[in-house]
Structures are given as structure tokens and as C-alpha cells.
Design an enzyme around this catalytic site. Sequence first.
Site, PDB file in Angstrom:
ATOM      1  N   THR A  50      13.848  29.607  25.366  1.00 34.97           N
ATOM      2  CA  THR A  50      13.081  30.797  24.972  1.00 34.97           C
ATOM      3  C   THR A  50      13.071  30.955  23.450  1.00 34.97           C
ATOM      4  OG1 THR A  50      13.256  33.230  24.919  1.00 34.97           O
ATOM      5  CG2 THR A  50      15.229  32.072  25.538  1.00 34.97           C
ATOM      6  N   ASP A  51      12.070  31.670  22.937  1.00 34.47           N
ATOM      7  CA  ASP A  51      12.056  31.923  21.485  1.00 34.47           C
ATOM      8  C   ASP A  51      13.176  32.875  21.062  1.00 34.47           C
ATOM      9  OD1 ASP A  51      11.045  34.343  22.428  1.00 34.47           O
ATOM     10  OD2 ASP A  51       9.299  34.383  21.102  1.00 34.47           O
ATOM     11  N   GLU A  52      13.806  33.533  22.059  1.00 28.18           N
ATOM     12  CA  GLU A  52      14.930  34.433  21.731  1.00 28.18           C
ATOM     13  C   GLU A  52      16.074  33.679  21.047  1.00 28.18           C
ATOM     14  OE1 GLU A  52      15.592  37.822  22.699  1.00 28.18           O
ATOM     15  OE2 GLU A  52      13.758  38.226  23.828  1.00 28.18           O
ATOM     16  N   TYR A  77      22.023  37.574  26.158  1.00 25.48           N
ATOM     17  CA  TYR A  77      21.016  36.763  26.875  1.00 25.48           C
ATOM     18  C   TYR A  77      20.590  35.582  26.007  1.00 25.48           C
ATOM     19  CZ  TYR A  77      16.257  35.296  28.136  1.00 25.48           C
ATOM     20  OH  TYR A  77      15.134  34.544  28.414  1.00 25.48           O
ATOM     21  N   LYS A  85      21.189  31.540  26.615  1.00 25.60           N
ATOM     22  CA  LYS A  85      20.084  30.572  26.663  1.00 25.60           C
ATOM     23  C   LYS A  85      20.229  29.519  25.554  1.00 25.60           C
ATOM     24  CE  LYS A  85      16.835  30.521  28.884  1.00 25.60           C
ATOM     25  NZ  LYS A  85      16.510  29.881  30.188  1.00 25.60           N
TER      26      LYS A  85
END
Length: 343
Positions: free
Chosen positions: A124-126, A153, A157
Amino acid sequence: MKHILVTGGAGFIGSNFIHYMIQHHPEYRITNLDKLTYAGNLENLRDIEAHPTYTFVQGDICDAALVEKLMQPADAVVHFAAETHVDRSIMDAGSFITTDVYGTFVLLEAARKYPIERFIQISTDEVYGTAMSPEGVSRPSLETDALMPLSPYAASKSGADRLAFSYWATHKLPVIITRCSNNYGPYQYPEKLIPLFVTNALDNIPMPVYGDGQNTRDWIYVEEHCAAVDLLLHSSGYDGEIFNIGANREYSVLQISDLILDILGKPKSLIRFVQDRPGHVPRHAVDTAKLRRCFNWSASVDFHAMLEKTVQWYREHETWWRRIKEQDAGYKQYYQQQYQGNV
Ligand SMILES: NC(=O)c1ccc[n+]([C@@H]2O[C@H](COP(=O)([O-])OP(=O)(O)OC[C@H]3O[C@@H](n4cnc5c(N)ncnc54)[C@H](O)[C@@H]3O)[C@@H](O)[C@H]2O)c1
């Protein structure tokens, strides 16, 4: 490539991906391994549950024996399964570490024992944290940027992302890592921003906007994300590589709120500012030049048209979201706690 093991296929993106694959590759066998956590919903797959090439297995990606059994006949893996909600990770991060990190390890360990042709790690871009250059200048994140996750989170990831890379570097497992921006579309659990706001507005309940609502995200329609994953699944020569996926369409939370209210013809008074999320990332955006350069692919659908289509889907599938909002025992309690009673 004939048999794809999809993990987390009963969730939002996974179920859209399975629909996409059955439509575009009807000859493929798809096995969907999903634990059916609060976010997993077999209703998302009701229309294809009897499809001859589709099999559902309820189970945990942390269950090594089950994962090994399912890995054996598979040619490729698309790994979506994860705990995914930033707010929940702030309240209780344990399940995020277990599923997102340990679960990914279990899948990678099984995959390296078999002739898997492609392992897509849905990251994810997170993982980048706030989109900016190493000098601190705001700009979309590049695949080469350092990982600076700001929530548990995002950190879990990031762990999975780098673990997947290490299985390429060490064991030559043909991994590709994708880092996609915020998705929207049908079947998204109504704790996430767009379905939460749409379903609240439909019920004339306030839309809880964190802080001043100026935080921006790059929004991609889920089917476009699925198309990009399909492309990477069938690519050759990109083992161990990372690809950002995004639509290059940034909107603030407040802009999204306004657009939803305009589409629904509801008053702006439904916007309710609430205390900001701790560690809230001001800007997530990804640079997608690599995907364009390598595959000549970029997202192309019109954001406003797709947002309208999405709003319409929630309007037409009231039973789907109302059952979750009313019957998920933890849902109301969670939101009362999260938004200080403002929903
Ligand atoms: N939603 C987004 O905007 C977005 C953006 C970029 C990347 N992603 C990534 O895409 C993936 C899917 O996201 P989503 O929004 O569809 O999530 P989701 O929460 O809607 O679905 C997650 C699915 O994983 C399943 N699952 C959870 N723990 C499991 C376990 N231990 N074993 C087996 N199944 C398990 C759940 O039952 C659920 O069906 C995630 O990896 C997420 O990090 C999401």
C-alpha cells in the site's frame, strides 16, 4: 498460468479482483482463501459462488498446513488478506502484526517450496508515510523512497512488503510488490471513508471529518487497481520489483465530503468535524511513471463519474450495508468510541 490462489478474496478489493478475473480469464481456476473476519463477506461473491472455476476455502493465512495444501496446485498467488483499517490498528495493533506480517511469512514460506510463477504482494502507499522528497518537499512518493509508516497498519504492511522482497532477494521467489493508493467502489466495508460518508448521508447522519479535513489522498477506482494487478500478474522480467499504482487524482477529505453531498442532494450541515486521528498522514500520493514506462498503463476513468457510480451502488445495495451497520455487534460501539458519539 492456470490456477491462482487469492487471499482475502471476500474483502473489498479481493472480491472485486475475483469478479474481474472471472470476467477476463474465465478459463482460470481461482481459489479464495479467506478467514472471514469482520471485513470478509461472502455476499460480495454471491453471484459467482457456484462458478465452476471458483473455490472458496475459509481459513487463516497463518495456518501453515492449510496454506501449504492450497499452495501446492497453485501457479500464482495474489495476496490481499490483511487487517486493513488504520483506526483499528491505533486501538489494537496485535491482529495487524499477526495477519499482515506473520501471515505473509507463512504464505511466502509455502510459496518458495513450489514452482510458483508469480507472487503478487499487495502492499500500500501507506508504507511511505507522508508523500515527500528526502529533502522534505511535498511530492508523490517514488518506489525508491524510504518507508516511513506512521500507523501500526502501515508499519505491519511495511514489514510484509520488505519480507516479500527478501524472499525474492534470498530465495528468488518471483515476487512483485504493488503499492496502491486509496481505492473506492462497490463492496467496501462501511468503516472506510467513502462508504461511511455515503451511507451516513443517506441516513442523514453526520459525516465525521477528522481535523480540518484538508488531508489529501489519491483516489483510484477499484476496478482499475484490479486491471493493474492483472497486468503485473502476467508480466515477465520484473521479479523483485515494486510498482506504485494510482490514478493521479488527489482530493481532500473535505472535497470528497462535498462531492458526496452534492451527488446525494444533501445539506453541507451533515459535515461534522471531529478530533484528528493520531499520526494522521497529511498527503498520500504515488508517482506512477514506472507503471506507465514499463507497461504503458495508466488509470483512465473519470473520477466524478466513478464516484457517482459508487454512490449509486450503495444506494441500490442498502440491504448489503445496512446489515453490516446494524448487525455487526462491534460496529456501533466502535464508531461511538471512534468519533466521540458524533455518528
Ligand atoms: N482499501 C484500499 O484503499 C487499499 C489501498 C492499497 C492497498 N490495500 C491493500 O489491499 C488489500 C485488501 O484491502 P481491502 O481494502 O480489500 O481490505 P478488507 O479489509 O476489505 O479485506 C480484507 C480481507 O482479508 C481477510 N482476512 C483478514 N485476515 C485474514 C487472515 N488471517 N487469513 C485470511 N484472510 C484474512 C478478511 O476476512 C477480508 O476478507 C490489503 O492488503 C490492503 O492493505 C488496500
